[in-house]
Design an enzyme around this catalytic site. Structure first.
Site, PDB file in Angstrom:
ATOM      1  N   ALA A  12       0.829  -1.203   0.000  1.00 19.56           N
ATOM      2  CA  ALA A  12       0.000   0.000   0.000  1.00 19.56           C
ATOM      3  C   ALA A  12       0.862   1.251   0.000  1.00 19.56           C
ATOM      4  O   ALA A  12       1.997   1.242   0.478  1.00 19.56           O
ATOM      5  CB  ALA A  12      -0.927  -0.003   1.218  1.00 19.56           C
ATOM      6  N   CYS A  13       0.304   2.317  -0.548  1.00 19.80           N
ATOM      7  CA  CYS A  13       0.960   3.626  -0.530  1.00 19.80           C
ATOM      8  C   CYS A  13       1.223   4.037   0.920  1.00 19.80           C
ATOM      9  O   CYS A  13       0.371   3.814   1.781  1.00 19.80           O
ATOM     10  CB  CYS A  13       0.061   4.638  -1.228  1.00 19.80           C
ATOM     11  SG  CYS A  13       0.683   6.317  -1.210  1.00 19.80           S
TER      12      CYS A  13
END
Length: 215
Positions: A12-13
């Site tokens: 995930a970012c």
């Protein structure tokens, strides 16, 4: 030419950018940094990162949910941007931000049941499956999908909507399921997409939502 590969698929970012930054800093003699990701937003963030560093970057889709970003890393701890030497030491203080997804808004979708509407259960099940599928085809995706009460079944093994929810999650949509509900129905060990949430977070998300959709 030196080449380093970073596999950031499933992260995930901002982890794809964080890992790429770390790898680039370790490439003292420069070279090509290959970063593998599974969504277009990560590609955008990596290109933004490269631009901030003064590196050139290109990205391409290599398969379904498979993207390759190639970054040409300058040697040493410096890079040139518009003719000006920029310091690139490990101690450099910079923020790595997640670029906003142009396809998302402040929309929250609430799935409080595993059927849509009242009446015939079989029809309701079909309608819910069609609804979730239709969400995947919209130009504007929700930021979050909240599942509670029997809606918890939608994120668990055996759900007709499981693949569609996984596709939405891959696009950056946050899929959250009520932990109390999973425990109540005895299906916590069958959760197959997204993560577990609680009532405090559910209230907070709905309170701050730009819009809430309840099928």
């Amino acid at each position: 030419m030196n080449k380093v590969t970073v596999d950031a698929r499933g992260l995930a970012c901002p982890l794809p950018v964080v890992n790429a930054k770390k790898a680039a800093e370790e490439m003292k003699n420069g070279g090509v940094l290959e970063v593998l990701v599974d969504n277009e937003i990560a590609v955008q963030n990596l290109k933004k990162f490269a631009g901030q560093k003064g590196y050139t970057a290109s990205g391409e889709k290599t398969a379904e949910k498979e993207y390759q970003v190639l970054i040409q890393v300058a040697g040493g701890s410096e890079a040139v941007v518009d003719g000006v030497v920029q310091d690139r030491t490990m101690a450099e203080a910079e923020d790595i931000a997640c670029a906003p997804d142009a396809r998302k808004s402040g929309m929250v979708i609430v799935l409080s049941a595993n059927v849509m509407g009242t009446g015939d259960e079989k029809l309701g099940t079909s309608l819910m499956k069609a609804f979730v599928f239709a969400v995947t085809k919209q130009d504007m995706l929700p930021e979050t999908i909240l599942c509670y009460n029997t809606g918890a079944y939608l994120t668990c093994e055996g759900s007709d909507s499981l693949e569609d929810l996984k596709a939405l999650e891959a696009e950056g949509v946050k899929v959250l399921t009520c932990g109390t509900c999973l425990d109540f129905y005895g299906i916590k060990d069958k959760l197959a997409v997204g993560s577990v949430t609680n009532m405090y977070e559910i209230v907070e998300i709905m309170e701050n939502a730009g819009s809430v959709i309840r099928p």
